[in-house]
Write an enzyme that holds these catalytic residues in place. Structure first.
Site, PDB file in Angstrom:
ATOM      1  N   HIS A 104      -5.574   3.673  -7.941  1.00 52.79           N
ATOM      2  CA  HIS A 104      -4.997   3.473  -6.673  1.00 52.79           C
ATOM      3  C   HIS A 104      -5.966   4.350  -5.700  1.00 52.79           C
ATOM      4  CE1 HIS A 104      -1.826   0.732  -7.460  1.00 52.79           C
ATOM      5  NE2 HIS A 104      -1.669   1.371  -8.556  1.00 52.79           N
ATOM      6  N   TRP A 135      -3.910   5.283  -2.463  1.00 53.62           N
ATOM      7  CA  TRP A 135      -2.482   5.771  -2.826  1.00 53.62           C
ATOM      8  C   TRP A 135      -2.832   7.351  -3.727  1.00 53.62           C
ATOM      9  CZ3 TRP A 135       1.269   5.974  -0.011  1.00 53.62           C
ATOM     10  CH2 TRP A 135       1.619   4.764   0.732  1.00 53.62           C
ATOM     11  N   CYS A 176       2.176  -6.108   7.547  1.00 52.27           N
ATOM     12  CA  CYS A 176       1.487  -7.326   7.335  1.00 52.27           C
ATOM     13  C   CYS A 176       0.287  -7.424   7.958  1.00 52.27           C
ATOM     14  CB  CYS A 176       2.428  -8.302   8.167  1.00 52.27           C
ATOM     15  SG  CYS A 176       1.977 -10.202   8.091  1.00 52.27           S
ATOM     16  N   VAL A 177      -0.787  -8.152   7.253  1.00 53.87           N
ATOM     17  CA  VAL A 177      -2.098  -8.354   7.534  1.00 53.87           C
ATOM     18  C   VAL A 177      -2.429  -9.644   7.588  1.00 53.87           C
ATOM     19  CG1 VAL A 177      -4.381  -7.874   6.858  1.00 53.87           C
ATOM     20  CG2 VAL A 177      -2.904  -6.016   6.992  1.00 53.87           C
ATOM     21  N   SER A 233      -7.672  -7.872   1.898  1.00 51.53           N
ATOM     22  CA  SER A 233      -8.642  -7.161   0.992  1.00 51.53           C
ATOM     23  C   SER A 233      -9.786  -6.626   1.535  1.00 51.53           C
ATOM     24  CB  SER A 233      -8.963  -8.107  -0.195  1.00 51.53           C
ATOM     25  OG  SER A 233      -8.000  -8.919  -0.778  1.00 51.53           O
ATOM     26  N   LYS A 234      -9.409  -6.042   2.658  1.00 54.32           N
ATOM     27  CA  LYS A 234     -10.464  -5.554   3.620  1.00 54.32           C
ATOM     28  C   LYS A 234     -10.207  -3.833   3.908  1.00 54.32           C
ATOM     29  CE  LYS A 234     -11.784  -9.569   6.289  1.00 54.32           C
ATOM     30  NZ  LYS A 234     -13.193  -9.712   5.469  1.00 54.32           N
ATOM     31  N   LEU A 272      -7.560  -2.852   5.259  1.00 55.38           N
ATOM     32  CA  LEU A 272      -7.090  -2.573   6.452  1.00 55.38           C
ATOM     33  C   LEU A 272      -5.750  -2.087   6.302  1.00 55.38           C
ATOM     34  CD1 LEU A 272      -8.171  -3.408   9.415  1.00 55.38           C
ATOM     35  CD2 LEU A 272      -6.716  -5.658   9.237  1.00 55.38           C
ATOM     36  N   ALA A 273      -5.113  -2.258   5.362  1.00 55.58           N
ATOM     37  CA  ALA A 273      -3.616  -1.574   5.172  1.00 55.58           C
ATOM     38  C   ALA A 273      -3.881  -0.185   5.036  1.00 55.58           C
ATOM     39  CB  ALA A 273      -3.043  -2.529   3.773  1.00 55.58           C
ATOM     40  N   LEU A 321      15.754  -3.343   4.755  1.00 50.69           N
ATOM     41  CA  LEU A 321      15.884  -4.743   5.298  1.00 50.69           C
ATOM     42  C   LEU A 321      14.593  -5.503   4.915  1.00 50.69           C
ATOM     43  CD1 LEU A 321      17.042  -3.808   9.060  1.00 50.69           C
ATOM     44  CD2 LEU A 321      18.413  -4.653   6.845  1.00 50.69           C
TER      45      LEU A 321
HETATM   46  S1  NHW Z   1       6.596  -4.403   1.419  1.00 50.65           S
HETATM   47  C1  NHW Z   1       5.846  -5.902   2.080  1.00 50.65           C
HETATM   48  C2  NHW Z   1       4.395  -5.574   2.393  1.00 50.65           C
HETATM   49  N1  NHW Z   1       3.719  -6.881   2.977  1.00 50.65           N
HETATM   50  C3  NHW Z   1       3.521  -8.113   2.253  1.00 50.65           C
HETATM   51  O1  NHW Z   1       3.561  -7.994   1.442  1.00 50.65           O
HETATM   52  C4  NHW Z   1       3.073  -9.355   3.393  1.00 50.65           C
HETATM   53  C5  NHW Z   1       1.952  -9.922   2.647  1.00 50.65           C
HETATM   54  N2  NHW Z   1       0.904  -9.188   2.301  1.00 50.65           N
HETATM   55  C6  NHW Z   1       0.049  -8.606   3.236  1.00 50.65           C
HETATM   56  O2  NHW Z   1       0.119  -8.709   4.511  1.00 50.65           O
HETATM   57  C7  NHW Z   1       7.769  -3.841   2.737  1.00 50.65           C
HETATM   58  C8  NHW Z   1      -0.997  -7.814   2.751  1.00 50.65           C
HETATM   59  O3  NHW Z   1      -1.521  -8.016   1.393  1.00 50.65           O
HETATM   60  C9  NHW Z   1      -0.783  -6.317   2.583  1.00 50.65           C
HETATM   61  C10 NHW Z   1      -1.911  -5.675   2.083  1.00 50.65           C
HETATM   62  C11 NHW Z   1      -0.491  -5.805   4.191  1.00 50.65           C
HETATM   63  C12 NHW Z   1       0.667  -5.864   2.203  1.00 50.65           C
HETATM   64  N3  NHW Z   1       2.878  -1.068   0.407  1.00 50.65           N
HETATM   65  O4  NHW Z   1      -5.771  -3.894   3.165  1.00 50.65           O
HETATM   66  P1  NHW Z   1      -6.023  -3.956   1.696  1.00 50.65           P
HETATM   67  C13 NHW Z   1       6.946  -2.857   3.569  1.00 50.65           C
HETATM   68  O5  NHW Z   1       6.299  -3.465   4.905  1.00 50.65           O
HETATM   69  C14 NHW Z   1      -2.032  -1.078  -0.997  1.00 50.65           C
HETATM   70  C15 NHW Z   1       2.002  -0.199   0.154  1.00 50.65           C
HETATM   71  O6  NHW Z   1      -7.078  -4.124   1.210  1.00 50.65           O
HETATM   72  P2  NHW Z   1      -4.245  -6.294   2.000  1.00 50.65           P
HETATM   73  C16 NHW Z   1       6.559  -1.485   2.958  1.00 50.65           C
HETATM   74  C17 NHW Z   1      -2.790  -1.368  -2.206  1.00 50.65           C
HETATM   75  O7  NHW Z   1      -1.988  -0.839  -3.240  1.00 50.65           O
HETATM   76  N4  NHW Z   1       0.755  -0.192   0.026  1.00 50.65           N
HETATM   77  O8  NHW Z   1      -4.861  -4.947   1.164  1.00 50.65           O
HETATM   78  C18 NHW Z   1       5.345  -0.960   3.791  1.00 50.65           C
HETATM   79  C19 NHW Z   1      -4.262  -0.739  -1.951  1.00 50.65           C
HETATM   80  O9  NHW Z   1      -4.231   0.540  -2.010  1.00 50.65           O
HETATM   81  P3  NHW Z   1      -4.593   1.281  -3.678  1.00 50.65           P
HETATM   82  C20 NHW Z   1       0.246  -1.560  -0.213  1.00 50.65           C
HETATM   83  O10 NHW Z   1      -3.686  -7.166   0.598  1.00 50.65           O
HETATM   84  C21 NHW Z   1       5.065   0.584   3.143  1.00 50.65           C
HETATM   85  C22 NHW Z   1      -4.383  -1.064  -0.607  1.00 50.65           C
HETATM   86  O11 NHW Z   1      -3.056  -1.165   0.111  1.00 50.65           O
HETATM   87  C23 NHW Z   1       1.026  -2.569  -0.204  1.00 50.65           C
HETATM   88  O12 NHW Z   1      -5.262  -6.846   2.454  1.00 50.65           O
HETATM   89  C24 NHW Z   1       3.867   0.959   3.542  1.00 50.65           C
HETATM   90  C25 NHW Z   1      -5.322  -2.201  -0.185  1.00 50.65           C
HETATM   91  O13 NHW Z   1      -5.422  -2.614   1.269  1.00 50.65           O
HETATM   92  C26 NHW Z   1       2.603  -2.238   0.184  1.00 50.65           C
HETATM   93  N5  NHW Z   1       3.105  -3.359   0.310  1.00 50.65           N
HETATM   94  O14 NHW Z   1      -3.013  -5.743   2.700  1.00 50.65           O
HETATM   95  C27 NHW Z   1       3.753   2.501   3.172  1.00 50.65           C
HETATM   96  N6  NHW Z   1       0.542  -3.559  -0.685  1.00 50.65           N
HETATM   97  O15 NHW Z   1      -4.303   2.522  -3.360  1.00 50.65           O
HETATM   98  C28 NHW Z   1       4.443   3.371   3.862  1.00 50.65           C
HETATM   99  C29 NHW Z   1      -0.832  -3.080  -0.786  1.00 50.65           C
HETATM  100  O16 NHW Z   1      -3.839   0.748  -4.770  1.00 50.65           O
HETATM  101  C30 NHW Z   1       4.258   4.825   3.354  1.00 50.65           C
HETATM  102  N7  NHW Z   1      -0.983  -1.999  -0.565  1.00 50.65           N
HETATM  103  O17 NHW Z   1      -6.112   0.869  -3.654  1.00 50.65           O
HETATM  104  C31 NHW Z   1       4.984   5.743   4.702  1.00 50.65           C
HETATM  105  C32 NHW Z   1       3.958   5.877   5.783  1.00 50.65           C
HETATM  106  C33 NHW Z   1       4.879   6.744   6.758  1.00 50.65           C
HETATM  107  C34 NHW Z   1       4.743   8.345   6.390  1.00 50.65           C
HETATM  108  C35 NHW Z   1       5.575   9.126   7.411  1.00 50.65           C
HETATM  109  C36 NHW Z   1       5.551  10.812   7.293  1.00 50.65           C
HETATM  110 MG    MG Z   2      -7.247  -5.985   4.613  1.00 52.82          MG
END
Ligand code: NHW
Ligand code: MG
Length: 389
Positions: free
Chosen positions: A3, A6, A140-141, A147-148, A150-151, A389
């Site tokens: 990760h 992470w 949400c992206v 996969s760029k 951005l998250a 939620l």
């Molecule tokens: S979970 C719902 C998350 N959203 C979705 O599943 C919607 C559909 N998917 C997307 O929009 C509830 C994209 O796939 C997302 C990832 C944006 C998920 N939590 O940009 P890359 C929440 O909203 C890591 C955390 O290339 P992508 C909770 C992944 O492991 N990390 O991926 C949110 C990798 O890291 P790694 C997640 O597919 C909590 C990296 O992102 C994750 O284009 C957030 C890849 O980035 C997830 N659900 O975009 C954390 N999904 O280390 C809050 C993937 O493994 C932390 N990743 O290489 C706390 C912050 C505040 C602290 C305050 C002190």
């Molecule tokens: Mg991305």
């Protein structure tokens, strides 16, 4: 599994699982505010940050459209969460919320909203410690920008803005495994409209079951059983707060809710959150309550149906009424309000009614995480008193 992101963050790392020398609590100490980066993180050149004003109908509609088309789907891509605008405004504007924690990314050239992440403030108790946290949600992206990496930028930016409020911990849930869940829960589903659920592929007709037998199996009484059951009103807030605080005190991790929080999170809001109390017909005391929130899903590619109406069990407290009877009344109320399915996690005391009330286990799990707070041993779902939620 590596990760890349992470592994750099103050979260429990997989390699540390079972290391008994690590103590419970913050992983990193708070920094002086002067050490928090004052300017936003860099985005790829074509994009810019925006703070989303959820009071603004136009902005709220943009967020709604982004999530409606790009947010969480099930593993088979048959359903996608369809949080309503009213729900988003409720979820994102609790007491003491920060507008700056509602973060969007736009395309510079067109201003199109293509990514989103939010935090809201909460007090979460872990054993004896009440910790100020952000609850992070709605990451949400846009599908075309996946996969760029951005998250990670979005997560770092929300972290920075949370730090600017002198808050150093967060709570979040995800269906994916990340370092490292402090508990892992399962959703259970109770059919209210089995014919529709089967028609849209949400559930299957059981072996040796006909549609008519299935409909009879899930049939509910036309009216609720508990005397004194009625919709929660503003005047119930003090009693509900007392009941809930006492109930939640038994769980290892739970929110610390005061009357303002209860008014926001539990007072009924049409098509968003429903709460019912039991007012004793003799003493007029409020002795029990149940609540559920409304989170529809879009049904992808079905000729006959476009939306699945789902109720999600929220907080329930049964002091006098048996929990089984209280939750059966919750099912009856949800059915009367035309929900298709009633969902509940196996958290709190939910396991004691799930099977009996004909819930079936879902596939897929919901993992719970804390940012910058180590929990020494993973909890059982029944030790968790927190619903996000
Ligand atoms: S979970 C719902 C998350 N959203 C979705 O599943 C919607 C559909 N998917 C997307 O929009 C509830 C994209 O796939 C997302 C990832 C944006 C998920 N939590 O940009 P890359 C929440 O909203 C890591 C955390 O290339 P992508 C909770 C992944 O492991 N990390 O991926 C949110 C990798 O890291 P790694 C997640 O597919 C909590 C990296 O992102 C994750 O284009 C957030 C890849 O980035 C997830 N659900 O975009 C954390 N999904 O280390 C809050 C993937 O493994 C932390 N990743 O290489 C706390 C912050 C505040 C602290 C305050 C002190
Ligand atoms: Mg991305």
């Amino acid at each position: 599994m590596r990760h890349r992101f992470w592994e750099t963050q103050p979260v429990g790392q997989f390699k540390d699982t079972g290391d008994t020398s690590l103590t419970e609590g913050p992983i990193e100490p708070p920094a002086p505010l002067s050490a928090v980066k004052p300017e936003p993180y860099n985005l790829p050149a074509l994009y810019e940050w925006t703070t989303c004003d959820m009071d603004d109908e136009q902005t709220c509609a943009e967020v709604y459209n982004l999530l409606t088309n790009n947010y969480v789907e099930d593993d088979e891509n048959m359903f996608r969460f369809n949080y309503t605008k009213e729900f988003l405004q409720w979820a994102l504007r609790p007491p003491g919320y920060f507008k700056a924690w509602h973060i969007g990314v736009r395309v510079k050239a067109t201003k199109k909203l293509v990514a989103f992440i939010t935090g809201v403030p909460a007090r979460i108790r872990v054993r004896d410690e009440v910790v100020r946290m952000a609850e992070v949600n709605f990451l949400c992206v846009h599908k075309k920008l996946r996969s760029k990496r951005l998250a990670p930028v979005m997560i770092k930016e929300v972290t920075r803005r949370v730090h600017l409020e002198n808050i150093w911990q967060a709570a979040y849930t995800a269906g994916v495994v990340l370092p490292t869940p402090f508990t892992t829960c399962r959703y259970w589903h109770r059919s209210l409209n089995p014919k529709k659920l089967i028609d849209v592929g949400f559930s299957q007709l059981g072996a040796r079951m006909t549609m008519n037998r299935t409909i009879r199996l899930y049939k509910l009484p036309g009216s609720t059983a508990t005397p004194g059951l009625r919709k929660m009103e503003l005047r119930d807030v003090p009693a509900v707060t007392r009941l809930l605080r006492e109930y939640l005190s038994q769980f290892v991790v739970a929110p610390d809710l005061d009357e303002n929080d209860v008014e926001h999170w539990l007072l009924p809001l049409e098509n968003v959150v429903e709460s019912y109390v039991v007012e004793s017909p003799e003493t007029h005391e409020v002795t029990d309550f149940f609540s559920f929130y409304s989170l529809p899903s879009s049904i992808l590619g079905n000729q006959n149906y476009s939306v699945l109406k789902a109720a999600y069990s929220y907080y329930n407290v049964a002091k006098t009424t048996p929990l089984l009877q209280l939750m059966n009344d919750a099912l009856i109320v949800a059915k009367q309000k035309d929900y298709d399915v009633f969902n509940a996690l196996d958290v709190m005391h939910n396991e004691t009614f799930l099977k009996e009330l004909k819930f079936g286990p879902g596939d897929g799990q919901l993992h719970y995480y804390l940012y910058n707070y180590r929990v020494r041993n993973a909890l059982r779902p029944s030790e968790l008193g927190l619903v996000l939620l």
